[in-house]
Design a protein around this motif. Structure first.
Motif, mmCIF file in Angstrom:
data_model
loop_
_atom_site.group_PDB
_atom_site.id
_atom_site.type_symbol
_atom_site.label_atom_id
_atom_site.label_comp_id
_atom_site.label_asym_id
_atom_site.label_seq_id
_atom_site.Cartn_x
_atom_site.Cartn_y
_atom_site.Cartn_z
ATOM 1 N N VAL A 25 0.842 -1.195 0.000
ATOM 2 C CA VAL A 25 0.000 0.000 0.000
ATOM 3 C C VAL A 25 0.879 1.248 0.000
ATOM 4 O O VAL A 25 1.798 1.357 0.809
ATOM 5 N N LEU A 26 0.560 2.189 -0.872
ATOM 6 C CA LEU A 26 1.222 3.488 -0.872
ATOM 7 C C LEU A 26 0.357 4.455 -0.086
ATOM 8 O O LEU A 26 -0.843 4.566 -0.349
ATOM 9 N N ILE A 27 0.974 5.130 0.884
ATOM 10 C CA ILE A 27 0.267 6.130 1.681
ATOM 11 C C ILE A 27 0.921 7.480 1.428
ATOM 12 O O ILE A 27 2.096 7.682 1.709
ATOM 13 N N ASP A 28 0.139 8.415 0.894
ATOM 14 C CA ASP A 28 0.589 9.779 0.638
ATOM 15 C C ASP A 28 0.290 10.600 1.891
ATOM 16 O O ASP A 28 -0.868 10.750 2.277
ATOM 17 N N VAL A 29 1.341 11.128 2.531
ATOM 18 C CA VAL A 29 1.186 11.816 3.815
ATOM 19 C C VAL A 29 1.234 13.337 3.678
ATOM 20 O O VAL A 29 1.348 14.052 4.667
ATOM 21 N N ARG A 30 1.141 13.828 2.442
ATOM 22 C CA ARG A 30 1.124 15.272 2.237
ATOM 23 C C ARG A 30 -0.201 15.847 2.736
ATOM 24 O O ARG A 30 -1.032 15.137 3.292
ATOM 25 N N THR A 31 -0.424 17.136 2.520
ATOM 26 C CA THR A 31 -1.650 17.789 2.985
ATOM 27 C C THR A 31 -2.735 17.761 1.921
ATOM 28 O O THR A 31 -2.460 17.556 0.734
ATOM 29 N N GLU A 32 -3.952 18.019 2.354
ATOM 30 C CA GLU A 32 -5.084 18.098 1.425
ATOM 31 C C GLU A 32 -4.801 19.085 0.309
ATOM 32 O O GLU A 32 -5.142 18.838 -0.847
ATOM 33 N N ALA A 33 -4.181 20.211 0.640
ATOM 34 C CA ALA A 33 -3.863 21.220 -0.368
ATOM 35 C C ALA A 33 -2.894 20.665 -1.406
ATOM 36 O O ALA A 33 -3.067 20.889 -2.612
ATOM 37 N N GLU A 34 -1.886 19.939 -0.981
ATOM 38 C CA GLU A 34 -0.927 19.356 -1.918
ATOM 39 C C GLU A 34 -1.600 18.324 -2.820
ATOM 40 O O GLU A 34 -1.339 18.275 -4.031
ATOM 41 N N TRP A 35 -2.475 17.502 -2.241
ATOM 42 C CA TRP A 35 -3.183 16.511 -3.053
ATOM 43 C C TRP A 35 -4.003 17.200 -4.136
ATOM 44 O O TRP A 35 -4.024 16.781 -5.282
ATOM 45 N N ALA A 36 -4.698 18.283 -3.755
ATOM 46 C CA ALA A 36 -5.598 18.972 -4.676
ATOM 47 C C ALA A 36 -4.846 19.811 -5.712
ATOM 48 O O ALA A 36 -5.222 19.821 -6.885
ATOM 49 N N TRP A 37 -3.811 20.515 -5.316
ATOM 50 C CA TRP A 37 -3.186 21.511 -6.186
ATOM 51 C C TRP A 37 -1.933 21.014 -6.904
ATOM 52 O O TRP A 37 -1.595 21.505 -7.972
ATOM 53 N N VAL A 38 -1.228 20.045 -6.340
ATOM 54 C CA VAL A 38 0.041 19.597 -6.929
ATOM 55 C C VAL A 38 -0.146 18.318 -7.731
ATOM 56 O O VAL A 38 0.521 18.108 -8.735
ATOM 57 N N GLY A 39 -1.056 17.478 -7.297
ATOM 58 C CA GLY A 39 -1.312 16.214 -7.980
ATOM 59 C C GLY A 39 -1.115 15.030 -7.055
ATOM 60 O O GLY A 39 -0.694 15.175 -5.907
ATOM 61 N N GLN A 40 -1.446 13.865 -7.572
ATOM 62 C CA GLN A 40 -1.335 12.622 -6.806
ATOM 63 C C GLN A 40 -0.828 11.508 -7.713
ATOM 64 O O GLN A 40 -0.941 11.594 -8.935
ATOM 65 N N VAL A 41 -0.298 10.473 -7.090
ATOM 66 C CA VAL A 41 0.102 9.296 -7.855
ATOM 67 C C VAL A 41 -1.143 8.687 -8.483
ATOM 68 O O VAL A 41 -2.263 8.900 -8.009
ATOM 69 N N ASN A 42 -0.935 7.931 -9.554
ATOM 70 C CA ASN A 42 -2.040 7.258 -10.213
ATOM 71 C C ASN A 42 -1.664 5.782 -10.336
ATOM 72 O O ASN A 42 -0.810 5.422 -11.137
ATOM 73 N N LEU A 43 -2.289 4.962 -9.521
ATOM 74 C CA LEU A 43 -2.010 3.526 -9.507
ATOM 75 C C LEU A 43 -3.066 2.720 -10.251
ATOM 76 O O LEU A 43 -3.124 1.502 -10.124
ATOM 77 N N SER A 44 -3.887 3.379 -11.034
ATOM 78 C CA SER A 44 -4.992 2.686 -11.705
ATOM 79 C C SER A 44 -4.513 1.583 -12.649
ATOM 80 O O SER A 44 -5.193 0.572 -12.794
ATOM 81 N N SER A 45 -3.348 1.750 -13.270
ATOM 82 C CA SER A 45 -2.857 0.696 -14.165
ATOM 83 C C SER A 45 -2.478 -0.565 -13.392
ATOM 84 O O SER A 45 -2.377 -1.644 -13.975
ATOM 85 N N LEU A 46 -2.292 -0.417 -12.081
ATOM 86 C CA LEU A 46 -2.005 -1.563 -11.217
ATOM 87 C C LEU A 46 -3.279 -2.085 -10.545
ATOM 88 O O LEU A 46 -3.213 -3.003 -9.726
ATOM 89 N N GLU A 47 -4.398 -1.446 -10.869
ATOM 90 C CA GLU A 47 -5.686 -1.752 -10.245
ATOM 91 C C GLU A 47 -5.599 -1.592 -8.733
ATOM 92 O O GLU A 47 -6.110 -2.410 -7.953
ATOM 93 N N LYS A 48 -4.941 -0.494 -8.333
ATOM 94 C CA LYS A 48 -4.796 -0.158 -6.918
ATOM 95 C C LYS A 48 -5.168 1.297 -6.709
ATOM 96 O O LYS A 48 -5.164 2.085 -7.661
ATOM 97 N N GLU A 49 -5.440 1.616 -5.472
ATOM 98 C CA GLU A 49 -5.624 2.996 -5.056
ATOM 99 C C GLU A 49 -4.643 3.278 -3.944
ATOM 100 O O GLU A 49 -4.304 2.394 -3.161
ATOM 101 N N HIS A 50 -4.170 4.523 -3.870
ATOM 102 C CA HIS A 50 -3.297 4.920 -2.770
ATOM 103 C C HIS A 50 -4.163 5.513 -1.659
ATOM 104 O O HIS A 50 -5.323 5.873 -1.885
ATOM 105 N N LEU A 51 -3.591 5.587 -0.480
ATOM 106 C CA LEU A 51 -4.301 6.149 0.666
ATOM 107 C C LEU A 51 -3.787 7.545 0.951
ATOM 108 O O LEU A 51 -2.604 7.835 0.745
ATOM 109 N N LEU A 52 -4.668 8.407 1.456
ATOM 110 C CA LEU A 52 -4.326 9.780 1.783
ATOM 111 C C LEU A 52 -4.506 9.986 3.278
ATOM 112 O O LEU A 52 -5.624 9.930 3.784
#
Length: 140
Positions: A25-52
């Motif tokens: 599991v990948l856990i992104d520990v940045r802030t809500e603002a970073e997730w919204a404004w900077v971007g997020q990883v995309n694990l869809s090709s692995l059929e996975k979702e990351h956690l925030l």
């Protein structure tokens, strides 16, 4: 002396672990603002979702005092391989240390984080990190 967590891995090593281990599991520990404004990883090709899960709260930057509990609700199995990601690899290292101390067996820090270290002009996104490695990501 060994590190108080599983260690640092590159973004490409993180991708390889996520590809080869169905439970990692990948856990992104940045802030809500970073997730919204900077971007997020995309694990869809692995059929996975990351956690925030914020390590520091936005706004204000105060430490998320319920970080361990928040992760435990999402990942109750402490043998799950955890890959921690932040902007540059600093907050995620502290998160990996804290989760290891809380009983999680394998917590990695993704060095360089999502955006990477500063370049000579103090810009991120050119030296290292998830985006520079050419790994999938998406804009919020």
């Amino acid at each position: 002396m060994s590190e108080p967590y599983a260690g640092d891995i590159t973004p490409k090593q993180a991708w390889e672990i996520l590809q080869s281990s169905k439970d990692a599991v990948l856990i992104d520990v940045r802030t809500e603002a970073e997730w919204a404004w900077v971007g997020q990883v995309n694990l869809s090709s692995l059929e996975k979702e990351h956690l925030l899960v914020e390590w520091n709260r936005f706004p204000g930057g105060m430490r998320n005092e319920t970080f361990i509990e928040d992760v435990a609700k999402l990942v109750p199995n402490q043998t799950t391989e955890l890959l921690m990601l932040c902007r540059s690899g600093v907050r995620s290292k502290y998160a990996a240390i804290a989760l290891t101390a809380a009983g999680y067996k394998t917590c990695y820090n993704i060095e360089g984080g999502f955006e990477g270290d500063h370049d000579d002009q103090r810009h991120r996104g050119t030296v290292n990190g998830w985006k520079v490695a050419g790994l999938p990501w998406m804009q919020g």
